[in-house]
Design a protein around this motif. Structure first.
Motif, mmCIF file in Angstrom:
data_model
loop_
_atom_site.group_PDB
_atom_site.id
_atom_site.type_symbol
_atom_site.label_atom_id
_atom_site.label_comp_id
_atom_site.label_asym_id
_atom_site.label_seq_id
_atom_site.Cartn_x
_atom_site.Cartn_y
_atom_site.Cartn_z
ATOM 1 N N GLY A 186 16.932 7.876 -4.963
ATOM 2 C CA GLY A 186 17.140 8.709 -3.789
ATOM 3 C C GLY A 186 16.163 9.873 -3.736
ATOM 4 N N VAL A 187 15.946 10.517 -4.888
ATOM 5 C CA VAL A 187 14.972 11.607 -4.953
ATOM 6 C C VAL A 187 13.561 11.076 -4.692
ATOM 7 C CG1 VAL A 187 13.972 13.360 -6.459
ATOM 8 C CG2 VAL A 187 16.429 12.950 -6.506
ATOM 9 N N MET A 188 13.302 9.849 -5.115
ATOM 10 C CA MET A 188 11.976 9.248 -4.977
ATOM 11 C C MET A 188 11.641 8.942 -3.520
ATOM 12 S SD MET A 188 10.772 5.535 -6.487
ATOM 13 C CE MET A 188 11.715 5.809 -7.973
ATOM 14 N N VAL A 189 12.581 8.366 -2.776
ATOM 15 C CA VAL A 189 12.260 7.862 -1.438
ATOM 16 C C VAL A 189 12.495 8.882 -0.330
ATOM 17 C CG1 VAL A 189 12.817 5.518 -2.167
ATOM 18 C CG2 VAL A 189 14.570 6.885 -1.022
ATOM 19 N N CYS A 190 13.124 10.023 -0.639
ATOM 20 C CA CYS A 190 13.442 10.974 0.439
ATOM 21 C C CYS A 190 12.190 11.552 1.078
ATOM 22 C CB CYS A 190 14.334 12.095 -0.101
ATOM 23 S SG CYS A 190 13.529 13.193 -1.291
ATOM 24 N N GLY A 191 11.069 11.537 0.373
ATOM 25 C CA GLY A 191 9.853 12.124 0.926
ATOM 26 C C GLY A 191 8.891 11.135 1.551
ATOM 27 N N ILE A 192 9.258 9.856 1.625
ATOM 28 C CA ILE A 192 8.326 8.856 2.168
ATOM 29 C C ILE A 192 8.141 9.028 3.671
ATOM 30 C CG2 ILE A 192 7.991 6.394 2.582
ATOM 31 C CD1 ILE A 192 9.226 5.823 -0.102
ATOM 32 N N ALA A 193 9.230 9.106 4.427
ATOM 33 C CA ALA A 193 9.132 9.182 5.886
ATOM 34 C C ALA A 193 8.432 10.448 6.378
ATOM 35 C CB ALA A 193 10.523 9.050 6.510
ATOM 36 N N ALA B 148 0.833 -1.207 0.000
ATOM 37 C CA ALA B 148 0.000 0.000 0.000
ATOM 38 C C ALA B 148 0.865 1.254 0.000
ATOM 39 C CB ALA B 148 -0.930 -0.013 1.205
ATOM 40 N N GLU B 149 1.973 1.238 0.742
ATOM 41 C CA GLU B 149 2.893 2.384 0.732
ATOM 42 C C GLU B 149 3.473 2.594 -0.658
ATOM 43 O OE1 GLU B 149 4.026 4.677 2.807
ATOM 44 O OE2 GLU B 149 2.889 4.083 4.584
ATOM 45 N N VAL B 150 3.891 1.512 -1.296
ATOM 46 C CA VAL B 150 4.434 1.612 -2.650
ATOM 47 C C VAL B 150 3.372 2.128 -3.614
ATOM 48 C CG1 VAL B 150 5.378 0.281 -4.578
ATOM 49 C CG2 VAL B 150 6.165 -0.176 -2.240
ATOM 50 N N ALA B 151 2.150 1.616 -3.482
ATOM 51 C CA ALA B 151 1.060 2.062 -4.353
ATOM 52 C C ALA B 151 0.796 3.550 -4.179
ATOM 53 C CB ALA B 151 -0.204 1.263 -4.061
ATOM 54 N N LEU B 152 0.886 4.038 -2.940
ATOM 55 C CA LEU B 152 0.659 5.454 -2.688
ATOM 56 C C LEU B 152 1.736 6.306 -3.346
ATOM 57 C CD1 LEU B 152 -0.947 7.656 -1.264
ATOM 58 C CD2 LEU B 152 0.430 7.252 0.790
ATOM 59 N N VAL B 153 2.998 5.883 -3.230
ATOM 60 C CA VAL B 153 4.095 6.630 -3.853
ATOM 61 C C VAL B 153 3.927 6.689 -5.368
ATOM 62 C CG1 VAL B 153 6.581 6.641 -4.274
ATOM 63 C CG2 VAL B 153 5.712 6.102 -2.002
ATOM 64 N N ARG C 72 7.240 -0.099 7.943
ATOM 65 C CA ARG C 72 6.507 -0.145 6.672
ATOM 66 C C ARG C 72 7.127 0.802 5.647
ATOM 67 N NH1 ARG C 72 1.907 0.903 8.773
ATOM 68 N NH2 ARG C 72 1.852 3.147 8.420
ATOM 69 N N GLN C 73 7.459 2.001 6.071
ATOM 70 C CA GLN C 73 8.011 2.979 5.133
ATOM 71 C C GLN C 73 9.432 2.605 4.726
ATOM 72 O OE1 GLN C 73 7.440 6.579 7.386
ATOM 73 N NE2 GLN C 73 5.392 6.926 6.555
ATOM 74 N N TRP C 74 10.218 2.076 5.659
ATOM 75 C CA TRP C 74 11.562 1.622 5.294
ATOM 76 C C TRP C 74 11.493 0.476 4.295
ATOM 77 C CZ3 TRP C 74 14.004 -3.125 5.906
ATOM 78 C CH2 TRP C 74 15.375 -3.142 5.655
ATOM 79 N N SER C 75 10.599 -0.462 4.535
ATOM 80 C CA SER C 75 10.458 -1.601 3.621
ATOM 81 C C SER C 75 9.994 -1.139 2.247
ATOM 82 C CB SER C 75 9.466 -2.613 4.193
ATOM 83 O OG SER C 75 9.887 -3.088 5.454
ATOM 84 N N ALA C 76 9.120 -0.143 2.200
ATOM 85 C CA ALA C 76 8.673 0.387 0.906
ATOM 86 C C ALA C 76 9.834 1.029 0.158
ATOM 87 C CB ALA C 76 7.550 1.399 1.114
ATOM 88 N N SER C 77 10.711 1.727 0.871
ATOM 89 C CA SER C 77 11.884 2.326 0.231
ATOM 90 C C SER C 77 12.781 1.254 -0.379
ATOM 91 C CB SER C 77 12.673 3.153 1.252
ATOM 92 O OG SER C 77 11.895 4.206 1.772
#
Length: 517
Positions: A374-381, A331-336, A406-411
């Motif tokens: 890196g640009v993609m995942v910097c805003g997840i947390a 779900a986190e990946v889908a949201l990103v 959950r957010q670390w695993s999505a990254s």
């Protein structure tokens, strides 16, 4: 212009930024980089070599080297440390209050720029204290405060003013408020180093030095003219202890260098004019302006990426059907991916390239892929906090700790193309593959840790982009080979990145448990 109002605005900017945890983390990172680069000569490694001679660690040498390091990082990091106030004002609701005041655009812009400059100068002052401590331990001569001050003023004041002015300008122009402005400034920062190339190829040409806010071209030209040589090595460099040495004089900077840097400083002031002219004053129709041309471009982009958005659309439903923690990660990946179809396109293109390109092209795929990731995942947390959903997602089963995991695993899951490259390397170069996996672990953990600590994406982004750029320009340094794209990683460097990743992950986990408590 009301001097009292300017003073109040500037001091408020300084106070607000000094309270940020990102200030402390960035300062510690800069100090660590300085101590790492200015090696102890007793270990057979020196900071600087001129004409194959070791430069003695006098006040001028250490001031020169430390100012160069600070200029490199502050030229990039200063921008990210200063900017972001507009987003804070919009989130807190103060934007409408500020926009409705009778203060002129020029007053608001000048006050915020002055506050940014004062904040970065305090940052440099603390950094100078660390450098003086280093001098006391490794220096080869008395500590001359005036020498340090004049070198820091000449080399750092223009880049501080430029970074603060760019931060205010980018915050005041609607389309540049978000991540696109962050990425654009990184490329502008990289382009500055073209001035050094121009000076090296045409020694008599002065105009590139006026546009070099980092001051590196002026420094190299001054050294070249004084020592009458073109051989310089700045950084960790092995030397022969029995060989000759050289001393950089305390009176290194000539009137020409001061004049060039004064013009460069004046050029940075010019950025305040468009910042005041195009200031949106938090107007809802101008914070994210949509001109006619912008609307057409946005419509064309959306239309081009519509197949990608359609392909991503089933992911939320699939995440609901997948039980347990795996469904939450999906779900986190889908949201990103749903929030940014271009991210989904980049992920798909990277996955295909990682699987089909020739082996000799894989380093290029990894280089470009890790930058985009890196640009993609910097805003997840920090996303939940920035959108006012932090309390809601923290109240779900598992709370803040489960959200962190959950957010670390999505990254990590979004790094699928990079993992595929590492798997292809594992057959012929297992150490390189291990370095790639260790780098992915470290970067994902750092993004989650720094995003959770600062509740923002910019601190990780600046440190990541700076390290990525330095690694590209130092391909033989094993410690900088983040994910194996240079091919210089060894067992020790790979193990170090794995250890750093584990420590960052553990620190993020402890921080999430502390926040829950």
């Amino acid at each position: 212009m009301n001097a009292l109002a300017v003073r109040v605005i500037a001091l408020n900017e300084v106070r607000l930024r000094l309270r940020r945890l990102s200030t402390l983390v960035a300062l510690l990172a800069l100090m660590a980089l300085c101590w790492l680069a200015i090696a102890d000569p007793a270990d057979g490694i020196t900071m600087m070599v001129i004409d194959h001679k070791r430069v003695l660690y006098t006040s001028q040498a250490l001031a020169f080297g430390s100012a160069h390091i600070a200029g490199m990082l502050l030229g990039l990091g200063g921008f990210y440390l200063v900017r972001g106030r507009v987003a804070d004002d919009l989130q807190s609701g103060m934007g409408a209050v500020i926009g409705a005041t009778g203060a002129s655009n020029a007053l608001l812009v000048f006050g915020r720029w002055l506050g940014g400059v004062a904040y970065l100068m305090l940052f440099v002052l603390a950094y100078l204290g660390s450098t003086l401590a280093l001098h006391a331990m490794r220096g080869e001569g008395p500590i001359e405060i005036l020498v340090y001050l004049q070198t820091y003023v000449l080399m750092l004041l223009p880049i501080i003013s430029y970074a603060a002015a760019c931060a205010v300008l980018f915050d005041n122009i609607g389309p540049l408020v978000g991540k696109r402005g962050d990425v654009l400034f990184f490329f502008l920062w990289c382009m500055q180093f073209g001035a050094l190339v121009g000076v090296a190829e045409s020694p008599g040409v002065l105009w590139p030095m006026f546009l070099d806010f980092s001051g590196l071209s002026v420094a190299v030209t001054t050294l070249r003219e004084h020592f009458e040589t073109t051989y310089f090595a700045l950084g960790r460099h092995a030397f022969d202890p029995s060989g000759p040495t050289v001393i950089i004089p305390a009176s290194l900077w000539n009137p020409k260098a001061w004049a060039i840097r004064a013009v460069t400083l004046a050029l940075s002031f010019l950025l305040l004019a468009p910042a005041a002219l195009f200031f949106h004053r938090y107007s809802p129709d101008r914070v994210r302006p949509r001109s006619a041309r912008g609307n057409r471009l946005l419509a064309l982009t959306d239309r081009a990426l519509r197949p990608v958005a359609v392909a991503v659309r089933p992911l939320p439903g699939l995440a609901m059907r997948v039980p347990g923690f795996a469904g939450e990660v999906l779900a986190e990946v889908a949201l990103v991916l749903s929030m940014s179809p271009s991210t989904a396109l980049l992920l798909a293109a990277g996955t295909v390239a990682s699987a089909v390109v020739a082996p000799e092209v894989l380093p290029g795929v990894m280089t470009v892929g890790v930058a985009g990731w890196g640009v993609m995942v910097c805003g997840i947390a920090p996303r939940d906090w920035q959108n006012g959903a932090d309390a809601m997602t923290g109240a779900l089963p598992g709370g803040v700790v489960r959200r962190y995991l959950r957010q670390w695993s999505a990254s990590v899951l979004l790094a699928l193309p990079l993992v595929m490259v590492a798997l292809r390397w594992s057959l012929d170069a297992p150490v390189r593959a291990a370095a790639a996996l260790g780098g992915i672990l470290a970067l994902a953990s750092a993004a989650s840790l720094l995003g959770g600590l600062t509740r923002g994406a910019r601190l990780f982004l600046v440190l990541f982009l700076f390290t990525w750029y330095i690694a590209l320009n130092a391909p033989k340094e094993a410690a900088l080979d983040l994910v194996g794209f240079n091919g210089s990683a060894n067992v020790a460097s790979a193990a170090a990145w794995v250890l750093a990743g584990c420590l960052a992950w553990a620190a993020g986990f402890v921080h999430s448990r502390w926040r829950r408590a």
